[in-house]
Design a protein around this motif. Structure first.
Motif, PDB file in Angstrom:
ATOM      1  N   ALA A 355     -51.261 -32.554 -63.766  1.00  0.00           N
ATOM      2  CA  ALA A 355     -51.055 -33.029 -62.614  1.00  0.00           C
ATOM      3  C   ALA A 355     -51.966 -32.397 -61.571  1.00  0.00           C
ATOM      4  CB  ALA A 355     -49.393 -32.885 -62.403  1.00  0.00           C
ATOM      5  N   SER A 356     -51.466 -31.059 -61.379  1.00  0.00           N
ATOM      6  CA  SER A 356     -52.972 -30.665 -60.388  1.00  0.00           C
ATOM      7  C   SER A 356     -54.301 -30.951 -60.832  1.00  0.00           C
ATOM      8  CB  SER A 356     -52.457 -29.022 -60.249  1.00  0.00           C
ATOM      9  OG  SER A 356     -53.526 -28.244 -58.770  1.00  0.00           O
ATOM     10  N   ALA A 357     -54.881 -30.287 -61.633  1.00  0.00           N
ATOM     11  CA  ALA A 357     -56.584 -30.810 -62.396  1.00  0.00           C
ATOM     12  C   ALA A 357     -56.667 -32.342 -62.308  1.00  0.00           C
ATOM     13  CB  ALA A 357     -56.511 -30.412 -63.862  1.00  0.00           C
ATOM     14  N   MET A 358     -55.448 -33.098 -62.707  1.00  0.00           N
ATOM     15  CA  MET A 358     -56.594 -34.807 -62.450  1.00  0.00           C
ATOM     16  C   MET A 358     -55.711 -34.793 -60.448  1.00  0.00           C
ATOM     17  SD  MET A 358     -56.411 -35.774 -65.427  1.00  0.00           S
ATOM     18  CE  MET A 358     -55.864 -37.739 -64.532  1.00  0.00           C
ATOM     19  N   GLY A 359     -55.100 -34.132 -59.949  1.00  0.00           N
ATOM     20  CA  GLY A 359     -54.905 -34.976 -58.933  1.00  0.00           C
ATOM     21  C   GLY A 359     -53.388 -35.447 -58.683  1.00  0.00           C
ATOM     22  N   TYR A 360     -52.441 -35.342 -58.825  1.00  0.00           N
ATOM     23  CA  TYR A 360     -51.718 -35.906 -59.223  1.00  0.00           C
ATOM     24  C   TYR A 360     -51.064 -35.769 -58.467  1.00  0.00           C
ATOM     25  CZ  TYR A 360     -53.075 -39.121 -63.274  1.00  0.00           C
ATOM     26  OH  TYR A 360     -54.051 -39.625 -64.263  1.00  0.00           O
ATOM     27  N   GLU A 361     -49.846 -36.179 -57.716  1.00  0.00           N
ATOM     28  CA  GLU A 361     -48.731 -36.361 -57.426  1.00  0.00           C
ATOM     29  C   GLU A 361     -47.567 -35.354 -58.006  1.00  0.00           C
ATOM     30  OE1 GLU A 361     -50.986 -38.888 -55.153  1.00  0.00           O
ATOM     31  OE2 GLU A 361     -49.981 -39.280 -57.119  1.00  0.00           O
ATOM     32  N   THR A 526     -50.214 -45.354 -71.201  1.00  0.00           N
ATOM     33  CA  THR A 526     -51.289 -45.291 -70.809  1.00  0.00           C
ATOM     34  C   THR A 526     -51.400 -44.119 -71.917  1.00  0.00           C
ATOM     35  OG1 THR A 526     -52.076 -46.110 -68.537  1.00  0.00           O
ATOM     36  CG2 THR A 526     -53.612 -44.327 -69.036  1.00  0.00           C
ATOM     37  N   PHE A 527     -51.871 -43.955 -73.476  1.00  0.00           N
ATOM     38  CA  PHE A 527     -51.923 -42.602 -73.868  1.00  0.00           C
ATOM     39  C   PHE A 527     -53.185 -42.572 -74.435  1.00  0.00           C
ATOM     40  CE2 PHE A 527     -47.569 -44.324 -75.146  1.00  0.00           C
ATOM     41  CZ  PHE A 527     -46.790 -42.905 -75.135  1.00  0.00           C
ATOM     42  N   LEU A 528     -53.628 -41.827 -74.790  1.00  0.00           N
ATOM     43  CA  LEU A 528     -55.098 -41.497 -74.415  1.00  0.00           C
ATOM     44  C   LEU A 528     -55.238 -40.716 -76.356  1.00  0.00           C
ATOM     45  CD1 LEU A 528     -56.896 -40.278 -71.495  1.00  0.00           C
ATOM     46  CD2 LEU A 528     -56.721 -42.529 -72.653  1.00  0.00           C
ATOM     47  N   ASN A 529     -53.818 -39.346 -76.634  1.00  0.00           N
ATOM     48  CA  ASN A 529     -53.863 -39.638 -78.015  1.00  0.00           C
ATOM     49  C   ASN A 529     -53.860 -39.997 -78.491  1.00  0.00           C
ATOM     50  OD1 ASN A 529     -53.697 -36.932 -76.698  1.00  0.00           O
ATOM     51  ND2 ASN A 529     -51.418 -36.225 -78.264  1.00  0.00           N
ATOM     52  N   LYS A 530     -55.079 -39.868 -80.089  1.00  0.00           N
ATOM     53  CA  LYS A 530     -54.342 -41.129 -81.061  1.00  0.00           C
ATOM     54  C   LYS A 530     -53.409 -41.132 -81.404  1.00  0.00           C
ATOM     55  CE  LYS A 530     -56.997 -44.337 -83.116  1.00  0.00           C
ATOM     56  NZ  LYS A 530     -57.252 -45.962 -82.450  1.00  0.00           N
ATOM     57  N   LEU A 565     -50.071 -39.503 -70.170  1.00  0.00           N
ATOM     58  CA  LEU A 565     -51.584 -38.429 -70.897  1.00  0.00           C
ATOM     59  C   LEU A 565     -51.188 -36.593 -71.284  1.00  0.00           C
ATOM     60  CD1 LEU A 565     -53.482 -39.128 -67.895  1.00  0.00           C
ATOM     61  CD2 LEU A 565     -53.860 -40.059 -70.178  1.00  0.00           C
ATOM     62  N   ALA A 566     -51.726 -36.275 -71.563  1.00  0.00           N
ATOM     63  CA  ALA A 566     -51.830 -34.535 -72.696  1.00  0.00           C
ATOM     64  C   ALA A 566     -51.927 -33.926 -72.043  1.00  0.00           C
ATOM     65  CB  ALA A 566     -51.545 -34.718 -73.580  1.00  0.00           C
ATOM     66  N   PRO A 567     -52.293 -32.507 -71.820  1.00  0.00           N
ATOM     67  CA  PRO A 567     -53.367 -30.992 -71.652  1.00  0.00           C
ATOM     68  C   PRO A 567     -54.709 -31.601 -71.962  1.00  0.00           C
ATOM     69  CG  PRO A 567     -51.090 -30.638 -71.010  1.00  0.00           C
ATOM     70  CD  PRO A 567     -51.268 -31.561 -71.581  1.00  0.00           C
ATOM     71  N   ALA A 575     -65.083 -38.326 -70.659  1.00  0.00           N
ATOM     72  CA  ALA A 575     -64.868 -37.688 -69.151  1.00  0.00           C
ATOM     73  C   ALA A 575     -64.825 -38.343 -68.573  1.00  0.00           C
ATOM     74  CB  ALA A 575     -66.657 -36.483 -68.602  1.00  0.00           C
ATOM     75  N   PHE A 576     -65.317 -40.095 -68.779  1.00  0.00           N
ATOM     76  CA  PHE A 576     -65.396 -41.022 -67.595  1.00  0.00           C
ATOM     77  C   PHE A 576     -64.168 -41.504 -67.813  1.00  0.00           C
ATOM     78  CE2 PHE A 576     -66.371 -43.669 -71.647  1.00  0.00           C
ATOM     79  CZ  PHE A 576     -65.368 -44.793 -71.266  1.00  0.00           C
ATOM     80  N   GLU A 577     -63.213 -41.220 -68.773  1.00  0.00           N
ATOM     81  CA  GLU A 577     -61.954 -41.630 -68.930  1.00  0.00           C
ATOM     82  C   GLU A 577     -60.837 -41.306 -67.668  1.00  0.00           C
ATOM     83  OE1 GLU A 577     -60.449 -42.331 -72.728  1.00  0.00           O
ATOM     84  OE2 GLU A 577     -62.118 -43.214 -73.861  1.00  0.00           O
ATOM     85  N   ILE A 578     -60.905 -39.360 -68.084  1.00  0.00           N
ATOM     86  CA  ILE A 578     -60.456 -38.756 -67.134  1.00  0.00           C
ATOM     87  C   ILE A 578     -60.538 -38.512 -65.759  1.00  0.00           C
ATOM     88  CG2 ILE A 578     -60.443 -36.542 -66.543  1.00  0.00           C
ATOM     89  CD1 ILE A 578     -58.576 -37.047 -69.654  1.00  0.00           C
ATOM     90  N   ASP A 579     -61.678 -39.448 -65.881  1.00  0.00           N
ATOM     91  CA  ASP A 579     -62.382 -39.359 -64.283  1.00  0.00           C
ATOM     92  C   ASP A 579     -61.895 -41.075 -63.585  1.00  0.00           C
ATOM     93  OD1 ASP A 579     -63.678 -37.346 -64.206  1.00  0.00           O
ATOM     94  OD2 ASP A 579     -65.925 -38.112 -64.426  1.00  0.00           O
ATOM     95  N   PHE A 580     -61.542 -41.986 -65.217  1.00  0.00           N
ATOM     96  CA  PHE A 580     -60.975 -43.579 -64.514  1.00  0.00           C
ATOM     97  C   PHE A 580     -58.966 -42.704 -63.234  1.00  0.00           C
ATOM     98  CE2 PHE A 580     -58.198 -46.905 -65.127  1.00  0.00           C
ATOM     99  CZ  PHE A 580     -58.873 -47.832 -65.036  1.00  0.00           C
TER     100      PHE A 580
END
Length: 680
Positions: A355-361, A526-530, A565-567, A575-580
């Motif tokens: 969460a910290s890395a993503m800037g999440y609250e 919003t899953f990014l794991n396949k 999302l998962a670590p 990277a653009f998906e994480i940036d979004f």
């Protein structure tokens, strides 16, 4: 003759009691003949919306009240009246009076209303509109009175019943409503059934998590024989669409649903006696004078007013104010992929770090934390998170005595003394919110619990998410600390069964038109794991594309979004998906429907400040080519996220919207697209 006689009795009673006799349409005393004529009349009264295009008709026939709703269409042969809801019954049956038959028309009053409010937690942050109002007072054969209040907006109609104090009777129990919604025979439906009570996981149903049937013939029996949950979407042939729901339900009433249809008529049904393990009555009760919740209808030739409607918030008022300033945002959530075994100190540290890395609250810590971490060590974890700029939501069961849930903490939120003690501890530690799970039904007893939790939580500066729960009914405006409800076949089901993964796109393209149209939807997606497990190497398989998943972050609206999302996603997706996902907001200033059809595809735009996000989802098994109109981004450069020419390789590029606002989209099979740009 009977109606004239009743009118005369009614008038005499009012005069002898010193009451004021109202003229039809006004407040001046009227001659006896005028009042008798008004009481006996069966002519329909018509009320139109401020733009003159939506109509409501109200009348009496054989002593029974009814209403009709539709719109006016301008065609080659002039203005045409299109009836979307045919003659539909109005009325209540209470423990002391029957307001469903032998009614006379006492008086009516028309007016206007300015509707203005700010609401950051919904689909529109500022609402400013006008409505026309119409109230009719009816009396039964015993001269007992009831009013029906209508609010008519452009594309929307809302109504509720008002019961004045009846002599020495100061309270009422509503035994049933005759309120109904009668659709033309050509109608098809988009509905989700009400489940049996006390079934499912640990006997926790109903929980608004059943599957939709799209474009089903009207009259199709519901799966469990108990009708359908609100909201319901109806397609009236080529004439257009009707969205039916209810709003304003609080501790003073129960949540209702739609019955199965009989000859095109759906009626309002109360909870089943078995709900809440049999605790509480199905019938609601309230003090007099008092009113029922609002029933709402959104009516339109096209789908834009359905997606964009705000009527469920327009007609309610805040139940209480707050001294707190609540902050909305994004959160991480280990349980959705890593499940129960992740509820331990070390795994929660990993999700706080993410969460910290993503800037999440926020980070949401789910069930069993009391067992696996404990209150004392949780204090250390909260401090660790705060040091990383992350705040905590904590999970609680709602239960005590109406289901068999064992996941802790249990037996806290249902007990006001224990609940307040726990909330004081959370406030002292700086916890920002709670997620309360596994409610027991729609009885008034449960509605009182929802409101009590919200009220006590606000006293302690806590936001509240509900899970395993009922539909929110105007709660974003009614309760300042309310921030979302599940009440949908949500993300956890994708983990449990491949069937739900296979149908994810179908369901996702329904929600903007139905469930999420009338209230916040805490989907947890919003899953990014396949592969939907901890190692991204087992369990169920996601069949939608990555860009589809990004698009749901925009298409699904909830002010607190706990994403799936998962670590490992920090390094194993582009990277653009994480940036979004670092940038996507969770609160919006407005929504615009662009294109779509429920269960097939949807394109909608949401604005946050000056930024427009356009989300597109395709439920089809084939690619879909569209040319959409985006006047809000006409002539501007946008960031364009899509699934690549092969429909499988996510891409991010810069694109230009034409000066006329047109943009060509190619949506991969079960894929999506997102555009992000600034309004000129």
């Amino acid at each position: 003759m009977k109606k004239n006689f009743l009118a005369a009795i009614l008038l005499a009673g009012m005069m002898s009691a010193g009451g004021t006799v109202w003229a039809v349409g006004g407040a001046d005393a009227a001659p006896l003949a005028a009042v008798m004529a008004a009481a006996a009349q069966q002519d329909e009264k018509t009320v139109t919306s401020p733009d003159g295009m939506t109509f409501l008709k109200v009348g009496l026939k054989d002593g029974r009240a009814y209403y009709k709703v539709g719109y006016y269409a301008n065609g080659k042969e002039g203005r045409k009246e299109v009836t979307m809801l045919e003659e539909s019954p109005l009325g209540l049956v209470t423990n002391f009076a029957d307001f469903s038959r032998d009614l006379v028309w006492v008086k009516e009053q028309a007016g206007t209303r300015d509707i203005r409010y700010d609401l950051e937690r919904s689909k529109a942050s500022r609402v400013d509109k006008k409505a026309n109002t119409f109230t009719v007072r009816l009396a039964n054969a015993k001269k007992q009175e009831m009013e029906v209040e209508f609010v008519v907006e452009d594309h929307n109609v809302a109504f509720r019943y008002f019961l004045p104090k009846q002599g020495g009777t100061g309270s009422v129990r509503v035994m049933n409503e005759t309120t109904g919604f009668r659709f033309p025979g050509k109608t098809t439906t988009f509905l989700t059934p009400q489940s049996d009570a006390m079934i499912g996981w640990k006997r926790t149903k109903p929980s608004y998590e059943e599957e939709y049937k799209a474009d089903a013939p009207m009259g199709t029996p519901s799966q469990y024989g108990h009708g359908y949950t609100f909201p319901g979407l109806f397609r009236v042939g080529e004439d257009g669409w009707v969205l039916v729901s209810e709003t304003g339900v609080d501790s003073r009433y129960c949540g209702s649903r739609l019955s199965d249809a009989q000859d095109g008529l759906y009626t309002v049904a109360f909870p089943m006696p078995e709900e809440n393990n049999g605790n509480g009555t199905p019938e609601p009760a309230f003090a007099l004078p008092g009113h029922t919740p609002w029933r709402t209808l959104t009516v339109s030739r096209d789908l834009a007013p359905i997606v964009e409607t705000t009527v469920v918030w327009d007609v309610v008022e805040p139940r209480f104010t707050t001294e707190h300033k609540y902050k909305y945002g994004r959160g991480t959530w280990s349980w959705i992929l890593w499940q129960d075994n992740s509820i331990n100190y070390d795994d929660q540290v990993r999700y706080v770090d993410m969460a910290s890395a993503m800037g999440y609250e926020y980070t949401l810590i789910d069930n069993w934390w009391d067992n696996n971490i404990g209150h004392k060590r949780m204090e250390d974890l909260i401090k660790y998170a705060q040091g990383k700029g992350v705040d905590i939501f904590l999970w609680y069961s709602s239960s005590g005595y109406w289901n068999d849930i064992e996941q802790g903490p249990i037996n806290i939120m249902c007990d006001p003394i224990t609940r307040k003690k726990e909330m004081r501890w959370m406030q002292q530690q700086g916890v920002k919110g709670i997620k309360v799970d596994f409610f027991g039904g729609d009885k008034q007893e449960t509605m009182r619990l929802y409101e009590a939790i919200l009220s006590d939580a606000d006293d302690h500066g806590l936001m509240v998410i509900f899970h395993g729960c009922t539909l929110p009914r105007g709660w974003e405006r009614m309760y300042p600390n309310y921030v979302g409800s599940e009440a949908v076949l949500a993300s956890e089901n994708l983990i449990f069964n491949q069937h739900f993964c296979d149908n994810e796109a179908f369901n996702a393209t329904l929600h903007p038109f139905i469930r999420n149209s009338v209230g916040c939807m805490e989907f947890g997606g919003t899953f990014l794991n396949k592969r939907l497990n901890r190692g991204n190497d087992g369990g169920t398989t996601r069949v939608t594309t990555d860009i589809f998943q990004l698009a749901t972050a925009v298409a699904f609206q909830n002010p607190i979004q706990n994403f799936a999302l998962a670590p490992n996603n920090l390094t194993d997706v582009p990277a653009f998906e994480i940036d979004f996902m670092k940038e996507v907001p969770t609160v919006w200033d407005e929504v615009k429907f662009i294109d779509g059809y429920p269960g097939r595809y949807v394109v909608l735009a949401r604005r946050h400040g000056q930024d427009w996000y356009v989300a597109a989802l395709n439920a089809g098994k084939e690619a879909l080519k569209l040319t959409v109109e985006l006047p809000m981004l006409a002539g501007t450069a946008v960031s364009y996220y899509h699934d690549g020419k092969d429909g499988k390789t996510p891409q991010a590029e810069e694109a230009k919207v034409a000066k006329n606002g047109k943009f060509k989209l190619t949506l991969a099979a079960q894929g999506g697209a997102v555009l992000k740009g600034k309004a000129l």
